[in-house]
Design a protein around this motif. Structure first.
Motif, short mmCIF file in Angstrom:
data_model
loop_
_atom_site.label_atom_id
_atom_site.label_comp_id
_atom_site.label_asym_id
_atom_site.label_seq_id
_atom_site.Cartn_x
_atom_site.Cartn_y
_atom_site.Cartn_z
N GLU A 38 0.81 -1.21 0.00
CA GLU A 38 0.00 0.00 0.00
C GLU A 38 0.85 1.27 0.00
O GLU A 38 0.44 2.30 -0.54
N SER A 39 2.03 1.20 0.63
CA SER A 39 2.90 2.39 0.72
C SER A 39 3.90 2.47 -0.42
O SER A 39 4.71 3.40 -0.47
N ALA A 40 3.89 1.48 -1.32
CA ALA A 40 4.81 1.44 -2.47
C ALA A 40 6.26 1.49 -2.00
O ALA A 40 7.11 2.14 -2.62
N ALA A 41 6.55 0.79 -0.90
CA ALA A 41 7.92 0.77 -0.38
C ALA A 41 8.83 0.00 -1.32
O ALA A 41 8.42 -1.00 -1.94
N GLY A 42 10.06 0.47 -1.44
CA GLY A 42 11.04 -0.21 -2.29
C GLY A 42 12.13 -0.92 -1.49
O GLY A 42 12.90 -1.69 -2.06
N LEU A 43 12.18 -0.66 -0.17
CA LEU A 43 13.21 -1.26 0.68
C LEU A 43 12.67 -1.35 2.10
O LEU A 43 12.02 -0.42 2.59
N LEU A 44 12.94 -2.46 2.77
CA LEU A 44 12.59 -2.65 4.18
C LEU A 44 13.85 -2.56 5.02
O LEU A 44 14.89 -3.11 4.64
N VAL A 45 13.76 -1.87 6.15
CA VAL A 45 14.91 -1.74 7.05
C VAL A 45 14.48 -2.19 8.44
O VAL A 45 13.51 -1.68 9.01
N ILE A 46 15.21 -3.18 8.98
CA ILE A 46 14.94 -3.69 10.32
C ILE A 46 15.74 -2.85 11.32
O ILE A 46 16.97 -2.92 11.35
N ALA A 47 15.04 -2.06 12.12
CA ALA A 47 15.70 -1.18 13.10
C ALA A 47 15.49 -1.74 14.49
O ALA A 47 14.85 -1.11 15.35
N MET A 48 15.99 -2.96 14.71
CA MET A 48 15.84 -3.63 16.01
C MET A 48 17.20 -4.20 16.44
O MET A 48 17.37 -5.42 16.52
N PRO A 49 18.19 -3.36 16.69
CA PRO A 49 19.53 -3.88 16.98
C PRO A 49 19.62 -4.70 18.25
O PRO A 49 20.56 -5.48 18.41
N SER A 50 18.66 -4.56 19.17
CA SER A 50 18.73 -5.31 20.42
C SER A 50 17.85 -6.56 20.40
O SER A 50 17.76 -7.26 21.41
N ALA A 51 17.20 -6.85 19.27
CA ALA A 51 16.31 -8.01 19.19
C ALA A 51 17.12 -9.30 19.30
O ALA A 51 18.22 -9.40 18.76
N ASN A 52 16.55 -10.29 20.00
CA ASN A 52 17.23 -11.58 20.08
C ASN A 52 17.05 -12.35 18.78
O ASN A 52 16.31 -11.94 17.89
N ALA A 53 17.74 -13.49 18.68
CA ALA A 53 17.74 -14.23 17.42
C ALA A 53 16.36 -14.73 17.05
O ALA A 53 15.97 -14.71 15.88
N THR A 54 15.57 -15.17 18.04
CA THR A 54 14.22 -15.69 17.75
C THR A 54 13.35 -14.60 17.16
O THR A 54 12.64 -14.82 16.16
N ALA A 55 13.36 -13.42 17.78
CA ALA A 55 12.55 -12.31 17.26
C ALA A 55 13.03 -11.88 15.89
O ALA A 55 12.22 -11.58 15.00
N LEU A 56 14.35 -11.87 15.69
CA LEU A 56 14.88 -11.45 14.40
C LEU A 56 14.52 -12.46 13.31
O LEU A 56 14.24 -12.08 12.17
N GLN A 57 14.52 -13.74 13.64
CA GLN A 57 14.11 -14.75 12.67
C GLN A 57 12.68 -14.53 12.23
O GLN A 57 12.35 -14.65 11.04
N ARG A 58 11.81 -14.19 13.18
CA ARG A 58 10.41 -13.94 12.85
C ARG A 58 10.27 -12.73 11.93
O ARG A 58 9.51 -12.76 10.95
N VAL A 59 11.04 -11.68 12.20
CA VAL A 59 10.99 -10.48 11.37
C VAL A 59 11.52 -10.77 9.97
O VAL A 59 10.95 -10.32 8.97
N VAL A 60 12.61 -11.53 9.90
CA VAL A 60 13.19 -11.86 8.59
C VAL A 60 12.21 -12.66 7.75
O VAL A 60 12.05 -12.42 6.55
N VAL A 61 11.52 -13.62 8.37
CA VAL A 61 10.53 -14.40 7.63
C VAL A 61 9.42 -13.50 7.09
O VAL A 61 8.97 -13.64 5.95
N ALA A 62 8.98 -12.54 7.91
CA ALA A 62 7.95 -11.60 7.46
C ALA A 62 8.45 -10.75 6.30
O ALA A 62 7.72 -10.49 5.33
N CYS A 63 9.70 -10.31 6.36
CA CYS A 63 10.27 -9.52 5.27
C CYS A 63 10.39 -10.33 3.99
O CYS A 63 10.16 -9.82 2.88
N GLU A 64 10.75 -11.60 4.13
CA GLU A 64 10.93 -12.44 2.95
C GLU A 64 9.64 -12.62 2.18
O GLU A 64 9.63 -12.76 0.95
#
Length: 637
Positions: free
Chosen positions: A207-233
């Protein structure tokens, strides 16, 4: 003339800012007095210029300068600048009051004006600065209508700082945030709206016509980051992440740089943070020598030593290209450190003797070794020559040169070894232990598991297979390994060296083992592919010398805690130094004759816990000769 012109042109904007601020002081001082006295009958005349006004301008101008108000730039004005202005205004009010009291006992100076002066002056100075920054930001946004539209996942401090950085660059346009915090729903951060939850990324990105996603969660643990990466993929869009603070401080990422999500970010184990003070106290101003300096561990170890205070580093390497490349990169990044190149085999007594003589090191890090498990199963002679006999050669040379500390870089495969690599590394540990019993040199052994992205490791292999379209080959669906990054491994080496006692063996508490199957699948997803659909995963069976699960700790070594919470010290097992010395002499003779049968027998008898796999045989790839490891009750040579 040009230098004078450049200096003058650079000073003009700052002089204009000083002039603006003093003009605001003049307006506020006279304006507040005019308002104060205008409400009484027959107000006194307020001159536009007087000795009193000159004192006000002088006092406030000196305070502005001392507070450092002119070190900042209007282009980057922010809340800290407003606080600095308020502080300067309050201190200026005190200086003005003291100056005018000494001049005329505050005659005709309103006390109400003194109270209101700092607040009004802060508004008059801060508003133009913020308006100028907003104008510049809006110009950047209008001037980059074709900039990349970015959707940011994470509306915390990292996300807010990212928006400010992106606006300064001007080539990226943040269009929205996604965050799972309910309190942020419908709010704005730096004027950018929070559009939904992280799980909504597919719909919001479209809806926002985004061309790039940026994960701004430097303190996220590996489990949370895996979930975010799957959503981005699922979006099919490219994605990046804001680096962790530790990566920026260690020089692995640049401030403001957006990096690709790396496999180490998803491993599920927090990196071990070293005690940098103890490392610098031990390493500072020392001369050190690194064998195998062109390898993945050796080169990073040289870099860490240079970064943390070593004054001279000798690089011993047999590969001329690796030596040249490593030395040139080190000289570029650390021009103040002295680097000495020594090309040659550290197992040659003349080479290591020359290197020690040239560098006069106070510590030697022995990183040179062969480490490919399946290959070494068929190359027993070279494994013994390089991993065992070269280690003894370097260690004896260090004893002769009175080197303060000798550090052997070992492996967790030396614990209950089942392959040639583990057995030769265990014998190298025993050789150092036998020498430590009669020397003043401090012998330190450091063991760690598999190193991500090291030469010949599984990660570069998987990356190449994915690049070629697959398949990705995994030995067994149940196989697990302990992993750490190259910088982390080198930091462990330095940390153990700094806290090490005489004749010590250190190992890292590496947490949970990682299934190689999961590692392969995560790397495929990071490449924007789906495992089993875009890239096949094929199971090939365990290779010679490999086992399903590694062992970190030996039952008889009685581990105890050290000053570092993640580093454990093992109690060395008892050995017969004379038997080790005799075995090494026999191995040198067998190696000179390329007698693999005798070497196999010696290795099996000298390392009692060596239990070879694959039916206790290693078959040479280019020969029909079979080298058999004898049974445990075989006669010692």
């Amino acid at each position: 003339m040009n230098a004078w012109r450049d200096r003058w042109s650079g000073a003009l904007p700052r002089l204009a800012v000083v002039g603006h601020d003093l003009a605001m002081v003049w307006v506020v001082w006279l304006g507040l007095h005019w308002l104060r006295y205008s409400i009484i009958p027959n107000p006194p005349a307020i001159p536009l210029w007087s000795t009193e006004v000159a004192l006000v301008l002088a006092a406030q101008g000196v305070v502005f300068w001392q507070v450092g108000l002119y070190r900042g730039l209007w282009r980057f004005a922010s809340v800290p600048d407003l606080w600095n202005i308020l502080k300067a205004s309050a201190l200026g009010m005190v200086a003005i009051a003291v100056g005018l009291f000494l001049y005329n006992r505050l005659d005709m100076v309103s006390r109400l004006v003194l109270v209101l002066y700092p607040l009004v002056l802060m508004g008059m100075l801060g508003a133009p600065r913020l308006m100028y920054r907003a104008w510049k930001d809006s110009r950047n946004e209008r001037g980059h209508e074709r900039s990349v539209r970015i959707l940011i996942l994470g509306a915390g401090h990292a996300g807010e700082a990212l928006v400010r950085d992106l606006r300064r660059l001007g080539t990226y346009q943040p269009v929205g945030f996604l965050d799972d915090a309910g309190r942020l729903r419908g709010t704005k951060v730096q004027g950018v709206p929070v559009l939904g939850r992280v799980s909504d990324v597919t719909e919001v990105a479209r809806e926002s016509a985004a061309g790039l996603l940026v994960i701004a969660m430097p303190s996220a643990n590996a489990t949370a980051l895996q979930r975010v990466v799957v959503a981005c993929e699922r979006t099919g869009l490219p994605f990046r992440m804001v680096p962790r603070l530790a990566d920026v401080l260690e020089g692995r990422s640049l401030p403001g740089e957006l990096k690709e999500v790396a496999i180490e970010d998803l491993l599920g184990r927090k990196p071990v943070l070293p005690d940098w003070k103890s490392i610098r106290d031990w390493l500072g101003a020392r001369s050190v020598l690194v064998t195998g300096a062109g390898g993945s561990i050796g080169s990073e170890l040289c870099r860490q030593c240079a970064r943390h205070g070593a004054r001279r580093i000798a690089l011993v390497e047999i590969d001329e290209l690796a030596l040249t490349t490593t030395e040139s990169l080190l000289r570029r990044d650390f021009p103040d450190v002295e680097f000495i190149q020594v090309l040659g085999d550290c197992g040659d007594p003349a080479v290591i003797g020359h290197a020690l003589s040239e560098s006069q090191p106070e510590a030697v890090f022995h990183a040179a070794a062969y480490k490919q498990v399946p290959l070494l199963e068929a190359q027993l002679r070279e494994a013994v020559r390089n991993n065992v006999l070269s280690t003894e050669t370097v260690a004896r040379a260090c004893l002769k040169s009175d080197v303060g500390t000798f550090v052997l870089i070992s492996t967790d495969k030396a614990v209950d070894p089942v392959n040639v690599l583990g057995a030769t590394k265990r014998l190298a540990e025993m050789a150092c232990q036998s020498l430590a019993e009669r020397s003043s040199t401090r012998f330190v052994t450091v063991r760690f598991g598999n190193v991500l992205d090291s030469a010949g490791s599984v990660v570069p292999l998987f990356r190449e297979q994915i690049r070629n379209g697959g398949p990705v080959t995994v030995t067994d669906p149940d196989v697990t390994r302990y992993f750490m990054t190259i910088p982390e491994a080198c930091q462990l080496i330095l940390q153990a060296s700094a806290i090490g006692t005489h004749e010590a063996i250190y190992t890292l508490d590496m947490g949970e083992a990682v299934p190689i199957r999961i590692l392969a699948e995560q790397m495929i997803r990071l490449a924007g592919k789906q495992p089993g659909h875009d890239i096949a995963v094929v199971y090939t069976g365990l290779r010679p010398g490999e086992k399903l699960h590694e062992t970190l700790f030996h039952a008889d070594e009685r581990y105890r805690a050290t000053g570092h919470p993640k580093i454990l010290q093992a109690e060395p097992r008892q050995i017969a130094a004379s038997e080790i010395e005799s075995a090494l002499l026999a191995m040198r003779d067998a190696s000179a004759r390329y007698d693999r049968t005798t070497l196999a027998s010696l290795l099996r008898s000298t390392v009692p816990d060596f239990n070879p796999m694959t039916e206790q045989v290693a078959v040479a790839q280019d020969s029909t000769t079979v080298v058999a490891f004898p049974a445990r009750n075989a006669r010692k040579v």
